[in-house]
Design an enzyme around this catalytic site. Structure first.
Site, short mmCIF file in Angstrom:
data_model
loop_
_atom_site.label_atom_id
_atom_site.label_comp_id
_atom_site.label_asym_id
_atom_site.label_seq_id
_atom_site.Cartn_x
_atom_site.Cartn_y
_atom_site.Cartn_z
N LYS A 125 39.66 -0.61 23.58
CA LYS A 125 40.68 -0.54 24.63
C LYS A 125 40.24 -1.24 25.92
O LYS A 125 39.05 -1.54 26.10
CB LYS A 125 41.00 0.94 24.90
CG LYS A 125 41.61 1.65 23.69
CD LYS A 125 42.08 3.04 24.07
CE LYS A 125 42.72 3.75 22.89
NZ LYS A 125 43.32 5.05 23.29
N TYR B 151 52.99 2.44 20.48
CA TYR B 151 52.80 3.88 20.67
C TYR B 151 54.13 4.65 20.68
O TYR B 151 54.21 5.73 21.25
CB TYR B 151 52.04 4.13 21.97
CG TYR B 151 50.54 3.92 21.85
CD1 TYR B 151 49.75 4.77 21.09
CD2 TYR B 151 49.90 2.88 22.52
CE1 TYR B 151 48.38 4.61 20.99
CE2 TYR B 151 48.52 2.70 22.43
CZ TYR B 151 47.77 3.57 21.66
OH TYR B 151 46.41 3.41 21.57
N ARG C 257 37.25 7.95 12.26
CA ARG C 257 37.51 8.99 13.27
C ARG C 257 36.24 9.81 13.54
O ARG C 257 36.01 10.25 14.67
CB ARG C 257 38.69 9.86 12.83
CG ARG C 257 40.00 9.08 12.95
CD ARG C 257 41.18 9.80 12.37
NE ARG C 257 41.64 10.91 13.20
CZ ARG C 257 42.40 10.77 14.28
NH1 ARG C 257 42.76 9.58 14.69
NH2 ARG C 257 42.81 11.82 14.96
N ASN D 165 39.90 6.10 26.72
CA ASN D 165 38.93 6.65 25.77
C ASN D 165 38.31 5.60 24.84
O ASN D 165 37.97 5.89 23.70
CB ASN D 165 39.53 7.83 24.99
CG ASN D 165 40.71 7.44 24.14
OD1 ASN D 165 41.18 6.32 24.20
ND2 ASN D 165 41.19 8.37 23.34
N GLU E 199 49.98 -0.06 11.78
CA GLU E 199 49.30 -0.59 12.96
C GLU E 199 48.63 -1.94 12.67
O GLU E 199 48.68 -2.86 13.50
CB GLU E 199 48.28 0.44 13.45
CG GLU E 199 48.96 1.69 14.00
CD GLU E 199 48.01 2.84 14.28
OE1 GLU E 199 48.50 3.91 14.70
OE2 GLU E 199 46.79 2.69 14.08
#
Ligand code: CMP
Length: 138
Positions: free
Chosen positions: A10, A50, A86, A113, A127
């Site tokens: 990000k 999103y 994850r 994050n 995605e």
């Protein structure tokens, strides 16, 4: 067992110089890179990506942040890719992320994050398809 997941490094992690370290963690954890690009998405594109969160109070903040600067988008392959990725990145909120995870090391808040990781096989495909066509996968 899933084989592929989708990730973004990000804007906060890019700005803070963590691309190399995060890619190293991804490689060390055994993920193979199927597709990757350094790009920037518009506010409208972030809103579409999103869309599932559009009713959430943080939707505006999230889409503004995700369009605020360049990101690294990638499709990754490994046995059990969604769940294992994850585990590698840690909890959404870095305050709750386990020691040694990407978010524990590099995230600053629940909004900023450091990385995104798909939450299901179905979303990993949606995605990945959002960012990459067939000619961009190897
Ligand atoms: P990500 O895995 O990219 O998927 C949805 C994102 O929404 C999540 O990471 C967080 O960055 C963001 N998010 C979740 N909860 C909050 C919150 N309470 N405030 C701001 N952003 C949030």
């Amino acid at each position: 067992m899933s084989n592929r997941t989708f990730t973004m490094i990000k804007p906060d992690a890019v700005k803070n110089g963590h691309i190399g370290n995060i890619l190293q963690m991804i490689n060390a954890a055994g993920f193979r890179i199927i597709a990757m690009k350094y790009t920037r998405i518009s506010l409208e594109q972030a809103g579409k990506f999103y869309e599932v969160h559009s009713a959430r109070p943080f939707y505006g903040e999230l889409t503004e942040f995700m369009s605020s600067g360049p990101i690294v988008a990638a499709i990754l392959e490994k046995d059990n890719a969604v769940a294992d990725f994850r585990t590698l990145i840690g909890a959404t909120n870095p305050a709750e992320a386990a020691e040694g995870t990407v978010r524990k090391l590099y995230a600053t808040s629940i909004g900023e994050n450091a990385v995104h990781g798909s939450d299901s096989d179905e979303n990993a495909k949606i995605e990945g398809d959002f960012f990459f066509n067939g000619l961009e996968r190897f």
